[in-house]
Scaffold this motif. Structure first.
Motif, PDB file in Angstrom:
ATOM      1  N   ASP A  13     -41.932 -61.669 101.921  1.00  0.00           N
ATOM      2  CA  ASP A  13     -40.902 -63.030 102.149  1.00  0.00           C
ATOM      3  C   ASP A  13     -41.668 -64.198 100.450  1.00  0.00           C
ATOM      4  O   ASP A  13     -41.496 -65.007 100.809  1.00  0.00           O
ATOM      5  CB  ASP A  13     -41.552 -63.315 103.144  1.00  0.00           C
ATOM      6  N   GLY A  14     -42.394 -63.369  99.692  1.00  0.00           N
ATOM      7  CA  GLY A  14     -43.524 -63.838  99.094  1.00  0.00           C
ATOM      8  C   GLY A  14     -42.216 -64.351  97.267  1.00  0.00           C
ATOM      9  O   GLY A  14     -41.098 -63.737  97.350  1.00  0.00           O
ATOM     10  N   PRO A  15     -42.657 -65.268  96.459  1.00  0.00           N
ATOM     11  CA  PRO A  15     -41.787 -65.295  95.691  1.00  0.00           C
ATOM     12  C   PRO A  15     -41.613 -64.333  94.882  1.00  0.00           C
ATOM     13  O   PRO A  15     -42.702 -63.274  95.052  1.00  0.00           O
ATOM     14  CB  PRO A  15     -42.894 -66.495  94.631  1.00  0.00           C
ATOM     15  N   ARG A  16     -40.226 -64.011  94.425  1.00  0.00           N
ATOM     16  CA  ARG A  16     -39.564 -62.976  93.457  1.00  0.00           C
ATOM     17  C   ARG A  16     -39.196 -63.659  91.889  1.00  0.00           C
ATOM     18  O   ARG A  16     -38.474 -64.048  91.627  1.00  0.00           O
ATOM     19  CB  ARG A  16     -38.606 -62.394  93.755  1.00  0.00           C
ATOM     20  N   LEU A  17     -40.282 -62.495  90.806  1.00  0.00           N
ATOM     21  CA  LEU A  17     -40.678 -63.552  89.910  1.00  0.00           C
ATOM     22  C   LEU A  17     -39.121 -63.348  89.060  1.00  0.00           C
ATOM     23  O   LEU A  17     -39.018 -63.460  87.677  1.00  0.00           O
ATOM     24  CB  LEU A  17     -41.753 -63.788  89.148  1.00  0.00           C
ATOM     25  N   GLY A  18     -38.639 -61.850  89.322  1.00  0.00           N
ATOM     26  CA  GLY A  18     -37.990 -61.620  88.444  1.00  0.00           C
ATOM     27  C   GLY A  18     -37.172 -60.989  87.174  1.00  0.00           C
ATOM     28  O   GLY A  18     -38.613 -60.508  86.895  1.00  0.00           O
ATOM     29  N   ARG A  19     -36.331 -60.333  87.113  1.00  0.00           N
ATOM     30  CA  ARG A  19     -36.987 -59.438  85.459  1.00  0.00           C
ATOM     31  C   ARG A  19     -37.193 -60.075  84.919  1.00  0.00           C
ATOM     32  O   ARG A  19     -38.380 -59.071  83.919  1.00  0.00           O
ATOM     33  CB  ARG A  19     -35.478 -58.781  85.199  1.00  0.00           C
ATOM     34  N   GLY A  20     -37.448 -60.983  84.313  1.00  0.00           N
ATOM     35  CA  GLY A  20     -37.208 -61.735  83.132  1.00  0.00           C
ATOM     36  C   GLY A  20     -39.260 -62.284  82.657  1.00  0.00           C
ATOM     37  O   GLY A  20     -39.942 -61.465  81.774  1.00  0.00           O
ATOM     38  N   HIS A  21     -39.743 -62.097  84.212  1.00  0.00           N
ATOM     39  CA  HIS A  21     -41.385 -62.271  84.210  1.00  0.00           C
ATOM     40  C   HIS A  21     -41.714 -60.367  84.394  1.00  0.00           C
ATOM     41  O   HIS A  21     -42.768 -60.480  83.433  1.00  0.00           O
ATOM     42  CB  HIS A  21     -41.673 -61.992  85.825  1.00  0.00           C
ATOM     43  N   ALA A  22     -41.131 -59.509  84.381  1.00  0.00           N
ATOM     44  CA  ALA A  22     -41.256 -58.069  84.357  1.00  0.00           C
ATOM     45  C   ALA A  22     -41.425 -58.015  82.670  1.00  0.00           C
ATOM     46  O   ALA A  22     -42.335 -57.277  82.265  1.00  0.00           O
ATOM     47  CB  ALA A  22     -40.180 -56.415  85.041  1.00  0.00           C
ATOM     48  N   THR A  23     -40.506 -58.188  81.948  1.00  0.00           N
ATOM     49  CA  THR A  23     -40.728 -58.322  80.726  1.00  0.00           C
ATOM     50  C   THR A  23     -41.378 -58.811  79.973  1.00  0.00           C
ATOM     51  O   THR A  23     -41.868 -57.920  79.144  1.00  0.00           O
ATOM     52  CB  THR A  23     -39.062 -58.470  80.120  1.00  0.00           C
ATOM     53  N   ARG A 113     -37.859 -49.739  88.368  1.00  0.00           N
ATOM     54  CA  ARG A 113     -38.148 -51.626  88.190  1.00  0.00           C
ATOM     55  C   ARG A 113     -36.818 -52.087  87.631  1.00  0.00           C
ATOM     56  O   ARG A 113     -35.674 -51.586  87.008  1.00  0.00           O
ATOM     57  CB  ARG A 113     -39.531 -52.209  87.809  1.00  0.00           C
ATOM     58  N   PRO A 114     -36.779 -53.380  88.584  1.00  0.00           N
ATOM     59  CA  PRO A 114     -34.627 -53.912  87.461  1.00  0.00           C
ATOM     60  C   PRO A 114     -35.821 -54.547  86.014  1.00  0.00           C
ATOM     61  O   PRO A 114     -36.103 -55.151  85.125  1.00  0.00           O
ATOM     62  CB  PRO A 114     -35.111 -55.411  88.378  1.00  0.00           C
ATOM     63  N   VAL A 115     -36.130 -53.235  85.065  1.00  0.00           N
ATOM     64  CA  VAL A 115     -36.039 -53.344  83.635  1.00  0.00           C
ATOM     65  C   VAL A 115     -35.121 -52.031  83.605  1.00  0.00           C
ATOM     66  O   VAL A 115     -35.075 -50.416  82.937  1.00  0.00           O
ATOM     67  CB  VAL A 115     -37.429 -53.143  83.682  1.00  0.00           C
ATOM     68  N   THR A 116     -34.681 -52.435  82.533  1.00  0.00           N
ATOM     69  CA  THR A 116     -33.633 -52.113  81.763  1.00  0.00           C
ATOM     70  C   THR A 116     -34.006 -51.186  80.386  1.00  0.00           C
ATOM     71  O   THR A 116     -35.132 -51.906  79.976  1.00  0.00           O
ATOM     72  CB  THR A 116     -32.513 -52.594  81.335  1.00  0.00           C
ATOM     73  N   ILE A 117     -33.320 -50.565  79.944  1.00  0.00           N
ATOM     74  CA  ILE A 117     -33.775 -49.999  78.123  1.00  0.00           C
ATOM     75  C   ILE A 117     -33.546 -50.955  77.375  1.00  0.00           C
ATOM     76  O   ILE A 117     -34.617 -51.003  76.357  1.00  0.00           O
ATOM     77  CB  ILE A 117     -32.502 -48.993  77.677  1.00  0.00           C
ATOM     78  N   THR A 118     -33.006 -51.841  77.294  1.00  0.00           N
ATOM     79  CA  THR A 118     -32.775 -53.095  76.380  1.00  0.00           C
ATOM     80  C   THR A 118     -34.348 -54.327  76.378  1.00  0.00           C
ATOM     81  O   THR A 118     -34.706 -54.094  75.523  1.00  0.00           O
ATOM     82  CB  THR A 118     -31.809 -53.919  76.617  1.00  0.00           C
ATOM     83  N   GLU A 119     -34.254 -54.403  78.035  1.00  0.00           N
ATOM     84  CA  GLU A 119     -35.645 -54.729  78.241  1.00  0.00           C
ATOM     85  C   GLU A 119     -36.951 -54.434  77.467  1.00  0.00           C
ATOM     86  O   GLU A 119     -37.613 -54.994  77.218  1.00  0.00           O
ATOM     87  CB  GLU A 119     -34.830 -55.215  79.464  1.00  0.00           C
ATOM     88  N   TYR A 120     -37.601 -53.025  77.932  1.00  0.00           N
ATOM     89  CA  TYR A 120     -38.192 -52.783  77.502  1.00  0.00           C
ATOM     90  C   TYR A 120     -38.311 -52.680  75.890  1.00  0.00           C
ATOM     91  O   TYR A 120     -39.180 -53.073  75.533  1.00  0.00           O
ATOM     92  CB  TYR A 120     -37.612 -50.943  77.885  1.00  0.00           C
ATOM     93  N   VAL A 121     -37.211 -52.160  74.980  1.00  0.00           N
ATOM     94  CA  VAL A 121     -37.354 -52.310  73.734  1.00  0.00           C
ATOM     95  C   VAL A 121     -37.633 -53.441  73.058  1.00  0.00           C
ATOM     96  O   VAL A 121     -37.940 -53.551  72.232  1.00  0.00           O
ATOM     97  CB  VAL A 121     -35.850 -51.285  72.921  1.00  0.00           C
TER      98      VAL A 121
END
Length: 285
Positions: A13-23, A113-121
């Motif tokens: 139930d905590g904050p979800r930082l999203g894909r931008g934070h993962a990138t 995880r919610p990280v795409t190839i484009t975000e990884y590259v």
């Protein structure tokens, strides 16, 4: 008598930082790896040693301004003069950004995880670009601060300094895109280092050979195109076109400026596309 404890599972139930934070986290992790942070002292020798070498011309230039009252190495020629050190840094550190993930087959783990190839590259390219830009920008800024403190006759070369920073960023993006693309074709770090440095040496060696051949045949206009075979001279041509700096090429300089700009954009796009295709293929295994 046995007892059953229903501990159950609760949703997060905590904050979800999203894909931008993962990138961003992947970018910071890659950047730290490029400079050997979080690794043993041995992993820090090459990046920080080369960074120290890049600072030496800036220190010499400041000494010349203070003792002789004249500027040393110009801002616009710094990257071209120090291209061998920048190329060695790229060859040594680009494989550390991509080879481990391929060698240990952890790419599917990232993509789970919610990280795409484009975000990884994108994370890898941004991290390598930031490292190369810092390698060039820190000495340039040190030289500029030294010029302001010494207070030479006449206005400071602010326009040339800002132009050198802008083209330094463009050069870092071009080198990072190609360096990572070349290094990603092998999971072994040694082969990645060899591939990057070989391409650089071939591009550097081809410039005087092609230039001399065309000039000796009397085709001076075509000989000017030989400078664009090397990425450092190519970006220097863009710098001369956009900011009016003195070309660092010998002879009559470079061909028409807009052509060099189009070439840089096309090369960056091609390298990024190759890098994305390489990782799509690796992720599908």
């Amino acid at each position: 008598m046995s007892e059953i404890y229903d501990i159950g599972y609760r949703h997060y139930d905590g904050p979800r930082l999203g894909r931008g934070h993962a990138t961003r986290a992947l970018t910071v992790h890659t950047l730290r790896g490029v400079f050997g942070l979080g690794r043993t002292a041995r992993g820090k020798i090459v990046p920080f040693g080369l960074a120290a070498i890049m600072l030496l011309p800036a220190i010499v230039s400041i000494a010349m301004m203070a003792l002789l009252g004249q500027r040393g190495l110009s801002y616009s020629s710094f990257a071209v003069v120090m291209q061998a050190v920048v190329a060695i840094f790229l060859a040594a550190q680009a494989p550390t950004a991509v080879a481990p993930d391929l060698r240990f087959r952890v790419l599917p783990l990232y993509l789970s995880r919610p990280v795409t190839i484009t975000e990884y590259v994108t994370a890898k390219v941004v991290a390598m670009t930031a490292a190369l830009f810092a390698l060039v920008a820190v000495p340039l800024t040190l030289m500029y601060v030294g010029e302001l403190l010494v207070d030479l006759d006449g206005p400071p070369a602010t326009k040339e300094y800002l132009g050198a920073l802008a083209t330094g960023l463009l050069l870092a993006l071009l080198l990072s895109s190609f360096g990572l693309a070349l290094a990603s074709f092998t999971p072994r770090r040694g082969l990645g280092v060899a591939s990057v440095i070989t391409v650089y040496l071939l591009s550097s060696a081809s410039v005087p050979i092609v230039y001399a051949m065309l000039e000796s045949s009397g085709n001076d206009a075509a000989a000017r195109w030989a400078w664009l075979l090397n990425p450092f001279w190519l970006v220097d041509a863009v710098q001369a076109w956009l900011f009016g700096s003195v070309p660092n090429a010998d002879g009559d300089g470079y061909p028409a400026g807009p052509v060099s700009g189009v070439l840089v954009v096309a090369l960056i796009a091609a390298a990024l596309a190759a890098l994305a295709l390489r990782y799509r293929k690796a992720a599908s295994r």
